[in-house]
Design an enzyme around this catalytic site. Structure first.
Site, short mmCIF file in Angstrom:
data_model
loop_
_atom_site.label_atom_id
_atom_site.label_comp_id
_atom_site.label_asym_id
_atom_site.label_seq_id
_atom_site.Cartn_x
_atom_site.Cartn_y
_atom_site.Cartn_z
N GLN A 104 41.50 33.85 37.33
CA GLN A 104 41.00 34.84 36.37
C GLN A 104 41.61 34.67 34.99
O GLN A 104 41.01 35.09 34.00
CB GLN A 104 41.24 36.24 36.92
CG GLN A 104 40.33 36.59 38.10
CD GLN A 104 40.46 38.03 38.56
OE1 GLN A 104 41.52 38.63 38.46
NE2 GLN A 104 39.39 38.58 39.09
N HIS A 286 39.88 48.64 40.76
CA HIS A 286 40.35 47.27 40.49
C HIS A 286 39.30 46.46 39.72
O HIS A 286 39.63 45.74 38.78
CB HIS A 286 40.70 46.57 41.80
CG HIS A 286 41.83 47.21 42.54
ND1 HIS A 286 43.08 47.37 41.97
CD2 HIS A 286 41.90 47.74 43.78
CE1 HIS A 286 43.88 47.98 42.84
NE2 HIS A 286 43.19 48.21 43.95
N LEU A 287 38.05 46.59 40.11
CA LEU A 287 37.00 45.86 39.40
C LEU A 287 36.89 46.36 37.97
O LEU A 287 36.63 45.58 37.05
CB LEU A 287 35.66 46.02 40.14
CG LEU A 287 34.48 45.25 39.55
CD1 LEU A 287 34.77 43.74 39.50
CD2 LEU A 287 33.21 45.52 40.37
N ALA A 288 37.10 47.66 37.75
CA ALA A 288 37.04 48.22 36.40
C ALA A 288 38.01 47.49 35.47
O ALA A 288 37.65 47.11 34.35
CB ALA A 288 37.35 49.71 36.43
N ASP A 289 39.22 47.29 35.94
CA ASP A 289 40.22 46.61 35.14
C ASP A 289 39.80 45.17 34.82
O ASP A 289 40.00 44.67 33.71
CB ASP A 289 41.56 46.63 35.90
CG ASP A 289 42.75 46.42 34.98
OD1 ASP A 289 42.69 46.85 33.82
OD2 ASP A 289 43.73 45.81 35.43
N GLN A 290 39.18 44.52 35.80
CA GLN A 290 38.82 43.11 35.64
C GLN A 290 37.55 42.89 34.82
O GLN A 290 37.32 41.79 34.32
CB GLN A 290 38.66 42.47 37.03
CG GLN A 290 39.97 42.45 37.82
CD GLN A 290 39.77 42.12 39.28
OE1 GLN A 290 38.86 41.37 39.63
NE2 GLN A 290 40.60 42.67 40.15
N HIS A 311 47.15 51.20 33.84
CA HIS A 311 46.96 49.75 33.80
C HIS A 311 45.72 49.40 33.00
O HIS A 311 45.72 48.50 32.14
CB HIS A 311 46.82 49.27 35.25
CG HIS A 311 47.20 47.85 35.47
ND1 HIS A 311 46.30 46.81 35.37
CD2 HIS A 311 48.38 47.29 35.81
CE1 HIS A 311 46.92 45.67 35.64
NE2 HIS A 311 48.18 45.93 35.90
#
Length: 342
Positions: A104, A286-290, A311
């Site tokens: 990533q 988690h997907l939101a951050d990515q 985060h």
């Protein structure tokens, strides 16, 4: 970008490795050099660990960067990027550090290369505090495919926390045309699913995980499959629980660790998926951050998610330092927030 360009100053104590990885990605794409001080300053062991160092060296290799401070334990890093060069690359973390986090870090840059790139990354593929391979394959890459990204990944061999030895490969096509992200609805439900990836441990551990997760989700135990990862270099275990919709897929996971019972590993993953299913938001935490960085690179967009973590806010602020983008967060309904970028 010449070295006379002003260096962006970043304090690394407010974030962990993600702050460093995002800085590397953004520096590669924008050509903006940066200096990060107090790297991972609030962690029990501050400074660069081996997987962070792999990210730094890999980023430097694909753009012929000039780097100071690329050493184990270093708390300060100066990074002057050069021109991104696509091609075939192979990186070994040397421990069970996360291969998906290295991927990533490099992906945004290689999307801007002039040719197709392939990556082979050796290390851990299923780690605590990192997206497991299946999340990248089934959740992250399909979500950013809507932005114009054409990238595929393959799990050559699973690797767990201590021994490592796992291998992830990826093929990345240069982006032809970015599209703005719009992910505000899940779409029709397709399936719910589960699997335990189990390597060199007693079968009883996997069976207890399956029983605990099935009880919380009110699934039949047979719905959660069991795969023996006999080719893993060392012992390990991961439970993966998912829900697929027409527009999005969410996978929650638990990774076996010393001192954690099978039941606690499975319970955390199952409760996370149960919480997701109880909401209408398509994008998990988690997907939101990515999605923030690809959304910003694509020129903006909007998605709906459950919660905004510290985060995530730290990552937003960092992206705004490198790119002429601004994020906004609004309440859509109780428990659902809209994250927009313009």
């Amino acid at each position: 970008m010449p070295k006379s360009t002003p260096i962006l100053q970043i304090c690394g104590d407010s974030g962990g490795g993600q702050l460093l990885r995002s800085s590397l990605s953004l520096s590669l794409v924008t050509g903006q050099p940066f200096r990060m001080t107090n790297i991972r300053g609030k962690r029990p062991k501050p400074g660069l660990m081996r997987q962070h160092l792999t990210c730094v060296k890999a980023a430097a290799e694909i753009c012929d960067a000039a780097v100071d401070g690329a050493e184990l334990g270093s708390t300060e890093l100066v990074f002057h990027p050069g021109k991104i060069t696509g091609g075939d690359y192979s990186f070994a973390i040397g421990t069970g550090g996360s291969t998906t986090l290295v991927l990533q870090t490099l992906l945004p840059a290689l999307l801007h290369a002039a040719m197709v790139s392939t990556l082979r990354i050796e290390g851990g593929t299923h780690n605590p505090m990192a997206p497991p391979f299946e999340f990248v394959e089934q959740c992250y890459l399909p979500a950013i495919a809507a932005l114009g990204v054409d990238a595929t990944v393959k799990l050559e061999r699973p690797g767990f926390m201590q021994a490592g030895g796992g291998v992830l490969t990826a093929q990345i096509q240069p982006v032809k045309q970015w599209q703005k992200l719009v992910l505000t609805e899940r779409g029709a439900p397709v399936e719910t699913f589960g699997r335990v990836l189990h390597a060199h441990l007693h079968r009883d551990i996997a069976e207890r995980e399956i029983a605990a997760a099935a009880a919380i989700l009110q699934w039949q135990a047979e719905k959660i499959g069991l795969r023996y990862a006999t080719d893993s270099a060392g012992p390990g275990n991961a439970i993966l629980l998912g829900a697929r919709f027409a527009n999005v897929c969410e996978i929650t996971s638990g990774i076996a660790q010393m001192g954690k019972t099978a039941e606690s590993v499975a319970t955390g993953a199952a409760k996370s998926l149960r919480g997701y299913l109880a909401s209408s938001a398509p994008v998990g935490a988690h997907l939101a951050d990515q999605l923030l960085l690809p959304m910003a690179l694509a020129g903006g967009g909007v998605f709906h998610t459950l919660t905004i973590t510290d985060h995530t806010r730290t990552n937003m602020a960092l992206i705004e330092q490198f790119l002429p983008r601004r994020f906004a967060v609004e309440d859509v309904e109780p428990g659902v927030k809209a994250v927009s970028c313009s």
